[in-house]
Write a protein that holds these residues in place. Sequence first.
Motif, PDB file in Angstrom:
ATOM      1  N   UNK A  47       0.870  -1.242   0.064  1.00  0.00           N
ATOM      2  CA  UNK A  47      -0.047  -0.003  -0.037  1.00  0.00           C
ATOM      3  C   UNK A  47       1.079   1.190   0.050  1.00  0.00           C
ATOM      4  N   UNK A  48       0.689   2.167  -0.945  1.00  0.00           N
ATOM      5  CA  UNK A  48       1.478   3.248  -1.012  1.00  0.00           C
ATOM      6  C   UNK A  48       1.561   4.092   0.124  1.00  0.00           C
ATOM      7  N   UNK A  49       2.734   4.483   0.681  1.00  0.00           N
ATOM      8  CA  UNK A  49       3.224   5.190   1.838  1.00  0.00           C
ATOM      9  C   UNK A  49       2.004   6.467   1.994  1.00  0.00           C
ATOM     10  N   UNK A  50       1.765   6.975   0.984  1.00  0.00           N
ATOM     11  CA  UNK A  50       1.019   8.388   1.069  1.00  0.00           C
ATOM     12  C   UNK A  50      -0.441   8.335   1.485  1.00  0.00           C
ATOM     13  N   UNK A  51      -0.767   6.845   1.384  1.00  0.00           N
ATOM     14  CA  UNK A  51      -2.378   6.762   1.716  1.00  0.00           C
ATOM     15  C   UNK A  51      -2.563   6.966   3.077  1.00  0.00           C
ATOM     16  N   UNK A  52      -3.603   8.030   3.279  1.00  0.00           N
ATOM     17  CA  UNK A  52      -4.108   8.286   4.630  1.00  0.00           C
ATOM     18  C   UNK A  52      -5.662   7.694   4.891  1.00  0.00           C
ATOM     19  N   UNK A  53      -6.074   7.263   5.841  1.00  0.00           N
ATOM     20  CA  UNK A  53      -7.188   6.891   6.035  1.00  0.00           C
ATOM     21  C   UNK A  53      -7.600   5.974   5.319  1.00  0.00           C
ATOM     22  N   UNK A  54      -7.558   4.625   5.053  1.00  0.00           N
ATOM     23  CA  UNK A  54      -7.902   3.747   4.273  1.00  0.00           C
ATOM     24  C   UNK A  54      -8.430   2.708   5.349  1.00  0.00           C
ATOM     25  N   UNK A  55      -9.391   2.138   4.706  1.00  0.00           N
ATOM     26  CA  UNK A  55      -9.853   0.553   5.266  1.00  0.00           C
ATOM     27  C   UNK A  55     -10.251  -0.435   4.178  1.00  0.00           C
ATOM     28  N   UNK A  56      -9.842  -1.668   4.630  1.00  0.00           N
ATOM     29  CA  UNK A  56     -10.313  -2.652   3.743  1.00  0.00           C
ATOM     30  C   UNK A  56     -11.842  -2.773   3.735  1.00  0.00           C
ATOM     31  N   UNK A  57     -12.248  -3.454   2.591  1.00  0.00           N
ATOM     32  CA  UNK A  57     -13.752  -3.799   2.470  1.00  0.00           C
ATOM     33  C   UNK A  57     -13.860  -4.825   1.603  1.00  0.00           C
ATOM     34  N   UNK A  58     -14.711  -5.817   2.237  1.00  0.00           N
ATOM     35  CA  UNK A  58     -15.025  -7.115   1.404  1.00  0.00           C
ATOM     36  C   UNK A  58     -16.106  -6.809   0.678  1.00  0.00           C
ATOM     37  N   UNK A  59     -17.379  -7.577   1.016  1.00  0.00           N
ATOM     38  CA  UNK A  59     -18.517  -7.606   0.143  1.00  0.00           C
ATOM     39  C   UNK A  59     -19.372  -6.595   0.707  1.00  0.00           C
ATOM     40  N   UNK A  60     -18.939  -5.778   1.641  1.00  0.00           N
ATOM     41  CA  UNK A  60     -19.919  -4.941   2.195  1.00  0.00           C
ATOM     42  C   UNK A  60     -21.061  -5.022   2.901  1.00  0.00           C
ATOM     43  N   UNK A  61     -21.192  -6.241   3.666  1.00  0.00           N
ATOM     44  CA  UNK A  61     -22.151  -6.890   4.136  1.00  0.00           C
ATOM     45  C   UNK A  61     -22.344  -6.364   5.895  1.00  0.00           C
ATOM     46  N   UNK A  62     -21.265  -5.659   6.230  1.00  0.00           N
ATOM     47  CA  UNK A  62     -21.330  -5.155   7.549  1.00  0.00           C
ATOM     48  C   UNK A  62     -22.418  -4.191   7.375  1.00  0.00           C
ATOM     49  N   UNK A  63     -23.199  -3.774   8.404  1.00  0.00           N
ATOM     50  CA  UNK A  63     -24.304  -3.091   8.209  1.00  0.00           C
ATOM     51  C   UNK A  63     -24.035  -1.473   8.171  1.00  0.00           C
ATOM     52  N   UNK A  64     -23.025  -1.033   9.155  1.00  0.00           N
ATOM     53  CA  UNK A  64     -23.217   0.482   9.148  1.00  0.00           C
ATOM     54  C   UNK A  64     -21.954   0.974   8.518  1.00  0.00           C
TER      55      UNK A  64
END
Lengths: 244, 441
Positions: free
Chosen positions: B26-43
């Motif tokens: 992941x490029x070092x300059x990336x700020x504020x990222x999160x992984x996402x799979x199929x988006x079945x978490x609710x919120x």
Amino acid sequence: MNQRVLLIGATSDVAKACAYIYAEKQYNLVLAGRKPDELQILANDIKIRHNVACDYLKIDLMDSNTHAEAINSLPTIPDITLCFAGYLGDHALAINNWAEAERIIQTNYTGVVSLINLVANHYEKQKKGTIAILSSVAGERGRQSNYLYGSAKAGLTAYLSGLRNRLASQGVHVISVIPGFIDTRMTEGLKLPKPLTASPHQVAQAVFKAVKKKKNIVYVLWMWRYIMLIIKAIPEPLFKKLKL
Amino acid sequence: MKTTVSNWSNYPVKDTTLTHWRGESIPADRKNWIARGLGRCYGDAALSDQILSTVKHNHILEFNPESGVICCQSGVSLHNLLEVFVPKGWFLPVTPGTKFITVGGALASDIHGKNHHIAGCFGDHVSSCTLLLADGKRIRCSPTENSEVFNATRGGMGLTGMIDTVTFQLKKIESSYIKQRQIKAQNLNEVLALFDKYKSYTYSMAWIDCLKGGKNFGRSIMMMGEHATLDELTSKQQQTPLISKVGHDINMPINLPGFVLNSLSVKAFNWLYFHKNVKKVIENTVHYDPFFYPLDSILHWNRMYGKKGFVQYQFVLPISNSKEGLVKIMDRIRQKGWGSFLSVLKLFGKQESLISFPMEGYTLALDFPLKKGLFNFLDELDELVLDLGGRIYLTKDARMKADTFMNSYPGSREFLQILKQINPDLTVQSDLAKRLSILPS
């Protein structure tokens, strides 16, 4: 013995989709590409999912000197050879930078020709075999936005047409697949018009069907045949003024 | 690519950049990222300024057909695993009520299933995982190797880094069928007694009607199941004992207009659902698909709640307070008249972990369509849950307050300490983490 398929450019999204279609139908596969690590992961995945034989082969289109050795290293050349290799490149950069321009030309044209010549001669000798290759609508008329890529694909389309002409009488079948836009890693981030954009799976299915039905030239989405007819029909004095 | 993303409950909606991640650094300059799979978490657990989607990081790397140990990339879906491994005689060790989640998501949420009281969470079956940390280092962690990071990763909502590969144990099955038993319970006392009586069943849960008062308060259909052995199948089932797919899916093509859902329609639905079983006890052998994933067959069932979306509210109460607490909370919901179509009641077994959701006791999950005043009402429920020593499931949460989280998860402070070490620049960050002050915003 199950039929075998050689997929060149196997880590591309379309090639992957195609590999899974063939594996599901119990064909054995050879995956060729320039990234052995990725190929190995893909091959393992296919073997576990579909219980077929799946080997991989390192081939770099940029290095034609290695092609004969790579192809000869196969115990037999698979019955069907599919090529999905392609490199869109950075057109603006390539205008001033020969290394980039060369990479575009070599990956899309020279490298493919070098490799397919070997396969074609072999198929001619054994008087059977199928070759299907992904070209592009970009090869049908040069446009200022990507004519380096387009010219390489134009060369490829002409090569395939000649190859088909030569090998038809020899029992070898050659297919030119002309997709329009495809939603892949290569086009990620580009704004593509949805109705004119095929999914990798759609293209892969079109390839599978074309091989089965012995088609010659396949447009993946039917609209593109007519769009290109119109684009090709625009008179040059007008065309050169268009910003395409 | 700039886009708008929301997870399963269609709330909240986020303007973000979404790119595919295929295992590269992941490029070092990336700020504020999160992984996402199929988006079945609710919120908002998989929302951030930059989202790295793992759905194309989806290869199975190794499988040992003798032991059933599998290693796969984090973007492989449970649906996919079932398609591949059920025909080979293997099943998921733990599965939630949807199969459309990724393995990475299963670990990050440390999901539970109908067998929690027997099998624990998904993380209990994971022998190791590889993780890409915020500083770009890739490490292997397991209960014995980098165990602190491992414990923070299971249930850690993706905040420890990018889950790259996961190695876990599948479970041997003889058939893809479940020997099922359904018992109607007239009220809450009855259903709790059933849970107690049938503790030894591998799978159990109950559909509960949260809107009924009086002597039928808490009427439910208790469902239990065991994997069927070959000789328990009908002769027709025996012809394809390990089939991975039955029936067709129905698609919910559009968001239903809001007025379709009101307390009357919910009551009517619950009435119909309760009375669909004419007999008090039903025993039969069904395919695992309708048993585990009844709602998956209605693709996009979340659209039932209309454009505004909904929130799911799932809480757990300690066993000693469960009965008293359920009465209090369900009573409050009934008075308000805002219950959901179907609520799910389940008994958890003991669970030791850092911030995974389950604890020994009863858990109840409800849907609430979004409407004015809902969040205030849920804050009230939060207080009840907190007083009773319970907590809210982060994977389904979209609106809990930071204090509620800190005070209800005993492991939260230790979790924060670990994050400070491995994510000091707060590169890995989700909207949930900001909202709950897991990381400063």
